[in-house]
Design an enzyme around this catalytic site. Structure first.
Site, PDB file in Angstrom:
ATOM      1  N   ARG A   1       0.814  -1.230   0.000  1.00 30.82           N
ATOM      2  CA  ARG A   1       0.000   0.000   0.000  1.00 30.82           C
ATOM      3  C   ARG A   1       0.842   1.273   0.000  1.00 30.82           C
ATOM      4  NH1 ARG A   1      -2.615  -3.185   3.670  1.00 30.82           N
ATOM      5  NH2 ARG A   1      -4.389  -4.282   2.770  1.00 30.82           N
TER       6      ARG A   1
ATOM      7  N   LYS B   1       3.087  11.403 -11.056  1.00 36.20           N
ATOM      8  CA  LYS B   1       2.214  10.554 -11.861  1.00 36.20           C
ATOM      9  C   LYS B   1       2.961   9.264 -12.161  1.00 36.20           C
ATOM     10  CE  LYS B   1      -0.665  13.887 -14.368  1.00 36.20           C
ATOM     11  NZ  LYS B   1      -1.041  14.369 -15.722  1.00 36.20           N
TER      12      LYS B   1
ATOM     13  N   GLU C   1      10.548  18.707 -24.946  1.00 36.69           N
ATOM     14  CA  GLU C   1       9.868  19.022 -23.680  1.00 36.69           C
ATOM     15  C   GLU C   1      10.555  20.194 -22.971  1.00 36.69           C
ATOM     16  OE1 GLU C   1       7.060  17.543 -22.807  1.00 36.69           O
ATOM     17  OE2 GLU C   1       7.035  15.530 -23.700  1.00 36.69           O
TER      18      GLU C   1
ATOM     19  N   LYS D   1       8.116  22.814 -13.639  1.00 35.97           N
ATOM     20  CA  LYS D   1       7.175  21.718 -13.411  1.00 35.97           C
ATOM     21  C   LYS D   1       6.773  21.656 -11.936  1.00 35.97           C
ATOM     22  CE  LYS D   1       5.558  17.204 -14.290  1.00 35.97           C
ATOM     23  NZ  LYS D   1       5.615  15.950 -15.040  1.00 35.97           N
TER      24      LYS D   1
ATOM     25  N   GLU E   1      -4.114  17.831 -11.491  1.00 35.60           N
ATOM     26  CA  GLU E   1      -4.570  18.288 -12.799  1.00 35.60           C
ATOM     27  C   GLU E   1      -6.051  18.632 -12.819  1.00 35.60           C
ATOM     28  OE1 GLU E   1      -2.741  16.342 -16.150  1.00 35.60           O
ATOM     29  OE2 GLU E   1      -4.222  17.172 -17.547  1.00 35.60           O
TER      30      GLU E   1
ATOM     31  N   ARG F   1      -2.301  22.376 -14.415  1.00 35.38           N
ATOM     32  CA  ARG F   1      -1.361  21.321 -14.823  1.00 35.38           C
ATOM     33  C   ARG F   1      -1.578  20.904 -16.275  1.00 35.38           C
ATOM     34  NH1 ARG F   1       0.981  16.290 -11.113  1.00 35.38           N
ATOM     35  NH2 ARG F   1       2.287  15.402 -12.749  1.00 35.38           N
TER      36      ARG F   1
ATOM     37  N   ASN G   1       0.450  20.008 -21.167  1.00 33.03           N
ATOM     38  CA  ASN G   1       0.104  19.255 -22.367  1.00 33.03           C
ATOM     39  C   ASN G   1       0.214  20.082 -23.637  1.00 33.03           C
ATOM     40  OD1 ASN G   1      -0.445  16.719 -21.243  1.00 33.03           O
ATOM     41  ND2 ASN G   1      -2.426  17.451 -20.517  1.00 33.03           N
TER      42      ASN G   1
ATOM     43  N   HIS H   1       0.654  18.431 -26.975  1.00 30.31           N
ATOM     44  CA  HIS H   1       0.411  17.004 -26.764  1.00 30.31           C
ATOM     45  C   HIS H   1      -0.894  16.498 -27.367  1.00 30.31           C
ATOM     46  CE1 HIS H   1       3.877  17.292 -24.194  1.00 30.31           C
ATOM     47  NE2 HIS H   1       3.804  16.013 -23.854  1.00 30.31           N
TER      48      HIS H   1
ATOM     49  N   HIS I   1      -0.052  13.348 -29.252  1.00 32.27           N
ATOM     50  CA  HIS I   1      -0.609  12.036 -28.909  1.00 32.27           C
ATOM     51  C   HIS I   1      -1.333  11.423 -30.103  1.00 32.27           C
ATOM     52  CE1 HIS I   1      -0.621  13.038 -24.331  1.00 32.27           C
ATOM     53  NE2 HIS I   1       0.484  12.413 -24.692  1.00 32.27           N
TER      54      HIS I   1
ATOM     55  N   HIS J   1       7.824   9.940 -28.686  1.00 32.63           N
ATOM     56  CA  HIS J   1       6.930  10.917 -28.065  1.00 32.63           C
ATOM     57  C   HIS J   1       7.385  12.366 -28.305  1.00 32.63           C
ATOM     58  CE1 HIS J   1       4.232  12.667 -25.109  1.00 32.63           C
ATOM     59  NE2 HIS J   1       5.270  13.252 -24.537  1.00 32.63           N
TER      60      HIS J   1
HETATM   61  P1  NAD Z   1      12.375   5.258 -22.047  1.00 33.79           P
HETATM   62  O1  NAD Z   1      12.293   5.107 -20.598  1.00 33.79           O
HETATM   63  O2  NAD Z   1      11.832   4.166 -22.881  1.00 33.79           O
HETATM   64  O3  NAD Z   1      13.894   5.513 -22.469  1.00 33.79           O
HETATM   65  C1  NAD Z   1      14.214   5.653 -23.832  1.00 33.79           C
HETATM   66  C2  NAD Z   1      15.331   4.692 -24.247  1.00 33.79           C
HETATM   67  O4  NAD Z   1      16.569   5.191 -23.746  1.00 33.79           O
HETATM   68  C3  NAD Z   1      15.189   3.281 -23.697  1.00 33.79           C
HETATM   69  O5  NAD Z   1      15.529   2.382 -24.696  1.00 33.79           O
HETATM   70  C4  NAD Z   1      16.213   3.224 -22.567  1.00 33.79           C
HETATM   71  O6  NAD Z   1      16.716   1.932 -22.363  1.00 33.79           O
HETATM   72  C5  NAD Z   1      17.280   4.172 -23.060  1.00 33.79           C
HETATM   73  N1  NAD Z   1      18.068   4.838 -22.044  1.00 33.79           N
HETATM   74  C6  NAD Z   1      17.616   5.392 -20.890  1.00 33.79           C
HETATM   75  N2  NAD Z   1      18.600   6.060 -20.278  1.00 33.79           N
HETATM   76  C7  NAD Z   1      19.708   5.925 -21.045  1.00 33.79           C
HETATM   77  C8  NAD Z   1      21.029   6.408 -20.936  1.00 33.79           C
HETATM   78  N3  NAD Z   1      21.391   7.207 -19.939  1.00 33.79           N
HETATM   79  N4  NAD Z   1      21.901   6.069 -21.891  1.00 33.79           N
HETATM   80  C9  NAD Z   1      21.518   5.285 -22.948  1.00 33.79           C
HETATM   81  N5  NAD Z   1      20.268   4.816 -23.101  1.00 33.79           N
HETATM   82  C10 NAD Z   1      19.371   5.133 -22.159  1.00 33.79           C
HETATM   83  O7  NAD Z   1      11.639   6.586 -22.562  1.00 33.79           O
HETATM   84  P2  NAD Z   1      11.517   8.050 -21.962  1.00 33.79           P
HETATM   85  O8  NAD Z   1      11.407   8.921 -23.145  1.00 33.79           O
HETATM   86  O9  NAD Z   1      12.527   8.355 -20.941  1.00 33.79           O
HETATM   87  O10 NAD Z   1      10.114   8.005 -21.206  1.00 33.79           O
HETATM   88  C11 NAD Z   1       8.913   7.803 -21.904  1.00 33.79           C
HETATM   89  C12 NAD Z   1       7.842   7.377 -20.936  1.00 33.79           C
HETATM   90  O11 NAD Z   1       7.640   8.394 -19.971  1.00 33.79           O
HETATM   91  C13 NAD Z   1       6.490   7.129 -21.573  1.00 33.79           C
HETATM   92  O12 NAD Z   1       5.993   5.893 -21.136  1.00 33.79           O
HETATM   93  C14 NAD Z   1       5.624   8.246 -21.035  1.00 33.79           C
HETATM   94  O13 NAD Z   1       4.272   7.870 -20.882  1.00 33.79           O
HETATM   95  C15 NAD Z   1       6.265   8.532 -19.721  1.00 33.79           C
HETATM   96  N6  NAD Z   1       6.009   9.876 -19.200  1.00 33.79           N
HETATM   97  C16 NAD Z   1       5.541   9.999 -17.929  1.00 33.79           C
HETATM   98  C17 NAD Z   1       5.309  11.247 -17.389  1.00 33.79           C
HETATM   99  C18 NAD Z   1       4.839  11.370 -15.974  1.00 33.79           C
HETATM  100  O14 NAD Z   1       4.523  12.466 -15.537  1.00 33.79           O
HETATM  101  N7  NAD Z   1       4.827  10.309 -15.221  1.00 33.79           N
HETATM  102  C19 NAD Z   1       5.562  12.387 -18.144  1.00 33.79           C
HETATM  103  C20 NAD Z   1       6.049  12.234 -19.425  1.00 33.79           C
HETATM  104  C21 NAD Z   1       6.271  10.973 -19.950  1.00 33.79           C
HETATM  105 MG    MG Z   2       5.292  14.705 -22.858  1.00 32.16          MG
END
Ligand code: NAD
Ligand code: MG
Length: 380
Positions: A134, A156, A198, A239, A249, A253, A257, A260, A264, A279
């Site tokens: 939990r 999030k 971003e 942020k 949100e 917040r 987006n 986005h 999206h 993305h």
């Molecule tokens: P990711 O986590 O898939 O990383 C991208 C790629 O980079 C992966 O293949 C990973 O293995 C590689 N990688 C990571 N760090 C590395 C490093 N230092 N050196 C070499 N390779 C590395 O993608 P991302 O773009 O970081 O995150 C995308 C995700 O984030 C999505 O699922 C999205 O929904 C989520 N997201 C969440 C929020 C939130 O508020 N929680 C906000 C924006 C996005």
């Molecule tokens: Mg984004």
């Protein structure tokens, strides 16, 4: 005085941004090169005796041992759970595997889950931490630019359902975010650029001065100079401000987006196939579209829209629908993909639009026909 010691250029101090949430949930974001080696001390300061590291295979190979060594040197018992890299790991199956892995490593309420990786790992590990017993505390150690400026901050967490992205999740704030900006040195150019979309977004949302700073300093962010740390800190400050004012949100917040709604839709139309579009690339096109659409509606000047697209293009990002590999179909396909977004009410579309650079606002009642005409022109 010639004998006075010459001051050498100051060692860059790690930057710190506080997220002042109420009810004892405030936390720090630390930003700097080499911070991963301090994770053990930080975890010990939080009073944890054990840590469950969640990471992906790629990041494990690059940084897993260092993080484990730092935690063990600080006297923590350590376990590591590794998932395949990529969005597909934000699944029920990996959530179960990570949760059971944490349990088998005997991670208890006073211990820590460490999310080491990009946004995929952060969202998945954060959600596992939110549900495990939990709720156990967790630390974000983001290793992508996107994760350092966006997903690791704000609480999030979640996974995808076969019915849609991020549909299963929880708000669960980390106890600490440790953004080691040197980890970005190993990130691919493409992922770096995607994260940069971003970064630019924060300027476009509410800080024209920061956008201007980006126009001058963007290459230093890519090269790993002090500009990188400064940019990550500026984004985290922005942020954190939004999150503190509107954690769930209910209003402001949503400004995060910007770009986005279009973005999206493009991800959806390209089947979330990262070979075609990641993305941040969708967001870059979305930002350019949001400004051109704002200009078309007479809300913002055409020069601003041009400036946005020029800057993103200079940083190597796409800014036009025609740049999506494989194409995006016709305006109606795009509209349908947009209508599936969470931000649709009664057939009217909610957009984040702008009166200018740094002057975004929520436009909750945009006419579908207006959007359609715009997209038709864009696709011409
Ligand atoms: P990711 O986590 O898939 O990383 C991208 C790629 O980079 C992966 O293949 C990973 O293995 C590689 N990688 C990571 N760090 C590395 C490093 N230092 N050196 C070499 N390779 C590395 O993608 P991302 O773009 O970081 O995150 C995308 C995700 O984030 C999505 O699922 C999205 O929904 C989520 N997201 C969440 C929020 C939130 O508020 N929680 C906000 C924006 C996005
Ligand atoms: Mg984004």
């Amino acid at each position: 005085n010639p004998s006075a010691p010459r001051r050498s250029p100051a060692m860059p101090q790690p930057l710190r941004v506080n997220v002042p949430l109420n009810q004892g949930r405030d936390y720090d974001i630390r930003i700097g090169r080499g911070l991963l080696d301090e994770i053990g001390i930080e975890a010990r300061d939080l009073g944890a005796r054990a840590a469950g590291i969640v990471t992906d295979e790629t990041v494990a190979g690059l940084y897993g041992e260092r993080v484990q060594a730092s935690l063990e040197a600080a006297g923590l018992r350590c376990g590591m759970i590794t998932v395949p890299p990529g969005e597909a790991s934000k699944s029920y199956a990996e959530f179960a595997r990570v949760s059971d892995g944490l349990l088998s490593h005997k991670i208890e309420r006073g211990d820590l889950v460490v999310a080491l990786g990009g946004g995929v790992v952060g969202d998945l590990a954060g959600f596992a931490a939110a549900s495990l017993r939990r709720g156990v505390r967790f630390v974000q150690a983001p290793t992508t630019l996107l994760a350092q400026v966006d997903s690791s901050v704000g609480g999030k967490t979640g996974i995808n359902s076969p019915l849609g992205k991020n549909l299963i999740g929880a708000f669960h704030q980390p106890r600490l975010v440790l953004a080691d900006t040197a980890t970005l040195d190993t990130l691919s150019e493409r992922e770096m650029r995607a994260g940069y979309a971003e970064v630019a977004k924060y300027g476009l949302i509410g800080d024209a001065e920061f956008f201007e700073w980006c126009e001058t300093n963007w290459s230093g962010i890519f090269a790993g100079g002090p500009e990188r740390d400064e940019a990550v800190a500026a984004c985290c400050r922005a942020k954190a401000g939004v999150v503190v004012r509107d954690e769930r949100e209910d209003g402001e917040r949503a400004l995060l987006n910007l770009g986005h709604t279009f973005g999206h839709a493009l991800e959806r139309l390209t089947g979330y196939d990262s070979a075609r579009l990641v993305h941040g690339e969708g967001v870059a096109i979305g930002l350019a579209l949001a400004f051109r659409f704002s200009a078309r509606l007479g809300l913002c000047g055409g020069q601003d829209a041009g400036r946005v697209a020029n800057h993103l293009a200079l940083a190597g990002l796409p800014t036009r629908l025609q740049q999506v590999p494989g194409g995006v179909g016709d305006p109606d396909a795009l509209l349908d993909a947009m209508a599936q977004d969470k931000k649709v009410r009664d057939g009217r579309l909610t957009f984040i639009l702008a009166h200018g650079i740094g002057q975004s606002f929520i436009a909750p009642d945009i006419d579908r026909a207006e959007v359609r005409a715009f997209l038709e022109d864009e696709l011409r």
